[in-house]
Design a protein around this motif. Structure first.
Motif, PDB file in Angstrom:
ATOM      1  N   GLY A  14     -17.028  99.868  -6.372  1.00 44.70           N
ATOM      2  CA  GLY A  14     -15.612  99.574  -6.252  1.00 44.70           C
ATOM      3  C   GLY A  14     -15.138  99.544  -4.809  1.00 44.70           C
ATOM      4  N   PHE A  15     -13.807  99.454  -4.658  1.00 45.26           N
ATOM      5  CA  PHE A  15     -13.176  99.385  -3.337  1.00 45.26           C
ATOM      6  C   PHE A  15     -11.890 100.195  -3.356  1.00 45.26           C
ATOM      7  N   PRO A  16     -11.806 101.283  -2.585  1.00 42.38           N
ATOM      8  CA  PRO A  16     -12.812 101.772  -1.651  1.00 42.38           C
ATOM      9  C   PRO A  16     -13.957 102.489  -2.368  1.00 42.38           C
ATOM     10  N   GLN A  17     -15.148 102.334  -1.851  1.00 43.75           N
ATOM     11  CA  GLN A  17     -16.298 103.060  -2.398  1.00 43.75           C
ATOM     12  C   GLN A  17     -16.187 104.526  -2.001  1.00 43.75           C
ATOM     13  N   TRP A  18     -16.583 105.405  -2.901  1.00 42.85           N
ATOM     14  CA  TRP A  18     -16.343 106.842  -2.731  1.00 42.85           C
ATOM     15  C   TRP A  18     -16.916 107.425  -1.451  1.00 42.85           C
ATOM     16  N   ASN A  19     -18.045 106.859  -0.953  1.00 41.83           N
ATOM     17  CA  ASN A  19     -18.679 107.450   0.231  1.00 41.83           C
ATOM     18  C   ASN A  19     -18.677 106.506   1.426  1.00 41.83           C
ATOM     19  N   SER A  20     -17.771 105.526   1.416  1.00 41.66           N
ATOM     20  CA  SER A  20     -17.727 104.577   2.524  1.00 41.66           C
ATOM     21  C   SER A  20     -16.530 104.854   3.430  1.00 41.66           C
ATOM     22  N   ALA A  21     -16.829 104.944   4.722  1.00 46.06           N
ATOM     23  CA  ALA A  21     -15.777 105.072   5.738  1.00 46.06           C
ATOM     24  C   ALA A  21     -15.601 103.763   6.490  1.00 46.06           C
ATOM     25  N   GLY A  22     -16.032 102.645   5.882  1.00 46.96           N
ATOM     26  CA  GLY A  22     -15.854 101.347   6.509  1.00 46.96           C
ATOM     27  C   GLY A  22     -14.382 101.039   6.714  1.00 46.96           C
ATOM     28  N   PRO A  23     -14.087 100.142   7.641  1.00 48.72           N
ATOM     29  CA  PRO A  23     -12.680  99.873   7.961  1.00 48.72           C
ATOM     30  C   PRO A  23     -11.873  99.370   6.767  1.00 48.72           C
ATOM     31  N   GLY A  24     -12.459  98.523   5.934  1.00 49.63           N
ATOM     32  CA  GLY A  24     -11.734  98.053   4.766  1.00 49.63           C
ATOM     33  C   GLY A  24     -11.435  99.179   3.797  1.00 49.63           C
ATOM     34  N   CYS A  25     -12.416 100.032   3.549  1.00 46.49           N
ATOM     35  CA  CYS A  25     -12.218 101.155   2.632  1.00 46.49           C
ATOM     36  C   CYS A  25     -11.160 102.114   3.167  1.00 46.49           C
ATOM     37  N   GLN A  26     -11.152 102.342   4.478  1.00 41.84           N
ATOM     38  CA  GLN A  26     -10.140 103.216   5.047  1.00 41.84           C
ATOM     39  C   GLN A  26      -8.748 102.617   4.875  1.00 41.84           C
ATOM     40  N   ARG A  27      -8.628 101.318   5.030  1.00 42.60           N
ATOM     41  CA  ARG A  27      -7.330 100.670   4.831  1.00 42.60           C
ATOM     42  C   ARG A  27      -6.888 100.775   3.372  1.00 42.60           C
ATOM     43  N   ALA A  28      -7.830 100.615   2.456  1.00 45.85           N
ATOM     44  CA  ALA A  28      -7.486 100.721   1.042  1.00 45.85           C
ATOM     45  C   ALA A  28      -7.016 102.129   0.700  1.00 45.85           C
ATOM     46  N   ARG A  29      -7.692 103.151   1.216  1.00 47.88           N
ATOM     47  CA  ARG A  29      -7.289 104.533   0.945  1.00 47.88           C
ATOM     48  C   ARG A  29      -5.906 104.842   1.519  1.00 47.88           C
ATOM     49  N   ALA A  30      -5.582 104.202   2.621  1.00 49.15           N
ATOM     50  CA  ALA A  30      -4.296 104.441   3.274  1.00 49.15           C
ATOM     51  C   ALA A  30      -3.149 103.700   2.599  1.00 49.15           C
ATOM     52  N   GLY A  31      -3.456 102.906   1.587  1.00 45.81           N
ATOM     53  CA  GLY A  31      -2.421 102.172   0.879  1.00 45.81           C
ATOM     54  C   GLY A  31      -1.975 100.897   1.547  1.00 45.81           C
ATOM     55  N   ASP A  32      -2.822 100.340   2.413  1.00 43.40           N
ATOM     56  CA  ASP A  32      -2.497  99.096   3.090  1.00 43.40           C
ATOM     57  C   ASP A  32      -2.320  97.989   2.053  1.00 43.40           C
ATOM     58  N   PRO A  33      -1.168  97.326   2.006  1.00 45.95           N
ATOM     59  CA  PRO A  33      -0.958  96.279   0.996  1.00 45.95           C
ATOM     60  C   PRO A  33      -1.881  95.084   1.151  1.00 45.95           C
ATOM     61  N   ALA A  34      -2.499  94.917   2.326  1.00 44.19           N
ATOM     62  CA  ALA A  34      -3.452  93.826   2.521  1.00 44.19           C
ATOM     63  C   ALA A  34      -4.855  94.200   2.055  1.00 44.19           C
ATOM     64  N   ALA A  35      -5.022  95.454   1.585  1.00 44.96           N
ATOM     65  CA  ALA A  35      -6.335  95.921   1.130  1.00 44.96           C
ATOM     66  C   ALA A  35      -6.199  96.644  -0.209  1.00 44.96           C
ATOM     67  N   PRO A  36      -5.705  95.948  -1.246  1.00 43.51           N
ATOM     68  CA  PRO A  36      -5.534  96.628  -2.538  1.00 43.51           C
ATOM     69  C   PRO A  36      -6.871  97.055  -3.131  1.00 43.51           C
ATOM     70  N   PRO A  37      -6.928  98.243  -3.735  1.00 42.78           N
ATOM     71  CA  PRO A  37      -8.176  98.716  -4.344  1.00 42.78           C
ATOM     72  C   PRO A  37      -8.641  97.791  -5.459  1.00 42.78           C
ATOM     73  N   ARG A  38      -9.952  97.765  -5.663  1.00 41.00           N
ATOM     74  CA  ARG A  38     -10.547  97.049  -6.790  1.00 41.00           C
ATOM     75  C   ARG A  38     -11.493  97.996  -7.523  1.00 41.00           C
ATOM     76  N   SER A  39     -11.423  97.995  -8.835  1.00 41.05           N
ATOM     77  CA  SER A  39     -12.419  98.696  -9.628  1.00 41.05           C
ATOM     78  C   SER A  39     -13.595  97.762  -9.885  1.00 41.05           C
ATOM     79  N   GLN A  40     -14.605  98.280 -10.561  1.00 40.97           N
ATOM     80  CA  GLN A  40     -15.855  97.536 -10.702  1.00 40.97           C
ATOM     81  C   GLN A  40     -15.744  96.436 -11.761  1.00 40.97           C
ATOM     82  N   ALA A  41     -16.496  95.362 -11.532  1.00 37.05           N
ATOM     83  CA  ALA A  41     -16.249  94.060 -12.164  1.00 37.05           C
ATOM     84  C   ALA A  41     -16.336  94.071 -13.681  1.00 37.05           C
ATOM     85  N   SER A  42     -15.283  93.504 -14.283  1.00 40.53           N
ATOM     86  CA  SER A  42     -15.220  93.301 -15.723  1.00 40.53           C
ATOM     87  C   SER A  42     -14.012  92.430 -16.019  1.00 40.53           C
TER      88      SER A  42
END
Length: 300
Positions: A14-42
């Motif tokens: 998913g996004f953010p991935q639980w153990n990722s400190a990548g820039p996109g994941c950090q933006r998603a955790r911070a609630g950045d509207p340009a980086a909305p979280p995604r759960s795993q595909a279905s």
């Protein structure tokens, strides 16, 4: 009319991935509207809005159901669900783990290629799905069948065995049923859901021509993305996923395939296309592609 809901748009983790400190994941955790979280595909599909088919059961299924009112239990009975069937496009952890959320006595049918059903048969934890409630059905590839009023054709796409089943450093990529695409129709146009595909073939290109919508593997923006970012040692193609861009990419392949609507799904947390303000997103948009978000709906 076919109604389809994207329950999850992310790849495994998913996004953010639980153990990722990548820039996109950090933006998603911070609630950045340009980086909305995604759960795993279905995705979920229905003709009447009352009876639903799931394509894949991701590890995030419980939260996906909670976020999707159409999949909530109805108040007239203590325990019930509008989910009547599940179809698997493969047997990776992120396509089957969610089945374990469905072990509480609900009746539904489970459909998959023989390879995928064998994985379930060989793992005793899936005995939690009581066969008296959960009937398993092997799919005959390229043979249309009807389920909940939806005409479905499942077909092999280039892919590989699940990661946990790999027995070599370079498992073969083949269109032998380990990875499936599915075509769904209910009297209107056809929607194809292909969350994993290692390469485009002439047969697949011909099959997709003229489709109303194709939801296609968008795992990585570039084939070497994981390696370049230090997130893993494998290329996208080695993992069974063709890249969005570059030589032999999805953008290149679809330039010659007439499709009304093109949507990337199964997008990895490292992929900058997840970010609405990224140059990669702008390039995809200019090429006529959408990047899926959880909760997107469409009707055909």
């Amino acid at each position: 009319m076919l109604r389809v809901i994207i329950l999850g748009a992310g790849a495994g983790g998913g996004f953010p991935q639980w153990n990722s400190a990548g820039p996109g994941c950090q933006r998603a955790r911070a609630g950045d509207p340009a980086a909305p979280p995604r759960s795993q595909a279905s995705i979920a599909a229905s003709v009447d809005g009352e009876n639903w088919l799931l394509i894949n059961a991701s590890p995030d299924l419980r939260q996906q159901i909670a976020a999707t009112p159409a999949l909530h239990p109805r108040p007239e009975r203590l325990r019930n669900s509008p989910i009547q069937a599940v179809l698997l496009t493969g047997a990776e952890v992120d396509t089957i783990a969610g089945l374990l959320h469905m072990r509480e006595g609900h009746r539904f049918s489970l459909h998959g290629a023989p390879q995928s059903l064998t994985v379930l048969d060989q793992n005793p934890i899936f005995r939690a799905l009581n066969p008296a409630n959960v009937t398993r059905h092997a799919i005959t590839l390229d043979q249309p069948f009807s389920l909940l009023g939806i005409t479905i054709t499942a077909y092999a796409v280039p892919g590989k065995v699940p990661l946990f089943a790999e027995s070599s450093d370079a498992p073969a990529i083949a269109a032998d049923g380990e990875a499936l695409g599915v075509a769904l129709t209910a009297g209107g146009g056809t929607l194809h859901y292909i969350p994993g595909c290692a390469m485009m073939t002439a047969a697949l290109s011909a099959r997709l021509t003229g489709a109303a919508c194709v939801m296609f593997d968008g795992t990585l923006a570039t084939d070497d993305e994981m390696i370049r970012l230090g997130a893993g040692p494998k290329t996208g193609r080695r993992m069974g996923h063709m890249p969005m861009t570059g030589a032999g990419s999805t953008l290149e392949a679809f330039a010659d395939i007439p499709v009304e609507r093109r949507i990337f799904v199964h997008i990895n947390n490292t992929n900058p296309a997840l970010l609405a303000d990224s140059p990669e997103r702008a390039m995809l948009t200019a090429a006529g592609w959408e990047v899926a978000e959880d909760g997107m709906e469409l009707c055909l």
